[in-house]
Design a protein around this motif. Structure first.
Motif, PDB file in Angstrom:
ATOM      1  N   ILE A 141      18.609   7.946-122.360  1.00  0.00           N
ATOM      2  CA  ILE A 141      19.599   7.324-123.240  1.00  0.00           C
ATOM      3  C   ILE A 141      19.288   5.838-123.328  1.00  0.00           C
ATOM      4  N   THR A 142      19.296   5.292-124.532  1.00  0.00           N
ATOM      5  CA  THR A 142      19.096   3.864-124.743  1.00  0.00           C
ATOM      6  C   THR A 142      20.276   3.306-125.522  1.00  0.00           C
ATOM      7  N   PHE A 176      19.827  -1.487-122.531  1.00  0.00           N
ATOM      8  CA  PHE A 176      20.146  -0.625-121.394  1.00  0.00           C
ATOM      9  C   PHE A 176      19.459   0.714-121.586  1.00  0.00           C
ATOM     10  N   VAL A 177      18.621   1.085-120.623  1.00  0.00           N
ATOM     11  CA  VAL A 177      17.870   2.345-120.698  1.00  0.00           C
ATOM     12  C   VAL A 177      18.086   3.083-119.381  1.00  0.00           C
ATOM     13  N   THR A 178      18.418   4.364-119.462  1.00  0.00           N
ATOM     14  CA  THR A 178      18.598   5.152-118.247  1.00  0.00           C
ATOM     15  C   THR A 178      18.049   6.562-118.455  1.00  0.00           C
ATOM     16  N   GLY A 179      17.594   7.153-117.360  1.00  0.00           N
ATOM     17  CA  GLY A 179      17.076   8.514-117.390  1.00  0.00           C
ATOM     18  C   GLY A 179      17.832   9.376-116.401  1.00  0.00           C
ATOM     19  N   GLN A 180      17.851  10.675-116.662  1.00  0.00           N
ATOM     20  CA  GLN A 180      18.655  11.582-115.850  1.00  0.00           C
ATOM     21  C   GLN A 180      17.993  11.945-114.531  1.00  0.00           C
ATOM     22  N   SER A 181      16.689  12.084-114.494  1.00  0.00           N
ATOM     23  CA  SER A 181      16.028  12.586-113.296  1.00  0.00           C
ATOM     24  C   SER A 181      14.617  12.003-113.201  1.00  0.00           C
ATOM     25  N   PRO A 182      13.924  12.261-112.090  1.00  0.00           N
ATOM     26  CA  PRO A 182      12.545  11.774-111.974  1.00  0.00           C
ATOM     27  C   PRO A 182      11.641  12.285-113.100  1.00  0.00           C
ATOM     28  N   GLY A 183      11.986  13.404-113.696  1.00  0.00           N
ATOM     29  CA  GLY A 183      11.210  13.936-114.809  1.00  0.00           C
ATOM     30  C   GLY A 183      11.289  13.084-116.058  1.00  0.00           C
ATOM     31  N   VAL A 220      11.469   7.000-119.896  1.00  0.00           N
ATOM     32  CA  VAL A 220      12.250   5.792-119.611  1.00  0.00           C
ATOM     33  C   VAL A 220      11.368   4.561-119.781  1.00  0.00           C
ATOM     34  N   ALA A 221      10.146   4.618-119.258  1.00  0.00           N
ATOM     35  CA  ALA A 221       9.219   3.490-119.390  1.00  0.00           C
ATOM     36  C   ALA A 221       8.917   3.201-120.856  1.00  0.00           C
ATOM     37  N   LEU A 247      11.991   1.657-122.447  1.00  0.00           N
ATOM     38  CA  LEU A 247      12.178   0.284-121.976  1.00  0.00           C
ATOM     39  C   LEU A 247      11.241  -0.673-122.703  1.00  0.00           C
ATOM     40  N   LEU A 248       9.979  -0.290-122.838  1.00  0.00           N
ATOM     41  CA  LEU A 248       9.028  -1.136-123.569  1.00  0.00           C
ATOM     42  C   LEU A 248       9.469  -1.336-125.016  1.00  0.00           C
ATOM     43  N   LYS A 249       9.932  -0.277-125.646  1.00  0.00           N
ATOM     44  CA  LYS A 249      10.401  -0.377-127.026  1.00  0.00           C
ATOM     45  C   LYS A 249      11.616  -1.293-127.119  1.00  0.00           C
ATOM     46  N   ALA A 250      12.557  -1.165-126.177  1.00  0.00           N
ATOM     47  CA  ALA A 250      13.755  -2.006-126.181  1.00  0.00           C
ATOM     48  C   ALA A 250      13.378  -3.476-125.990  1.00  0.00           C
TER      49      ALA A 250
END
Length: 51
Positions: free
Chosen positions: A20-21, A25-32, A37-38, A41-44
């Motif tokens: 979710i972005t 603010f960027v967050t991911g649900q799990s290690p997968g 997420v990376a 984040l770069l796009k944001a």
């Protein structure tokens, strides 16, 4: 948190990728979600560069 106005979302597949972005603010649900997420984040960061 939802009672205070937070929005909650989750992926359908456990340990699958879910990102979710919201602005910078960027967050991911799990290690997968690490790769996505990376990328998000770069796009944001690129979208919020000072002019």
């Amino acid at each position: 948190m939802e009672s205070k106005g937070a929005r909650y979302a989750k992926g359908f597949i456990p340990f699958g990728s879910f990102v979710i972005t919201d602005g910078r603010f960027v967050t991911g649900q799990s290690p997968g979600s690490g790769k996505e997420v990376a990328q998000a984040l770069l796009k944001a960061l690129q979208n919020n560069k000072p002019q």
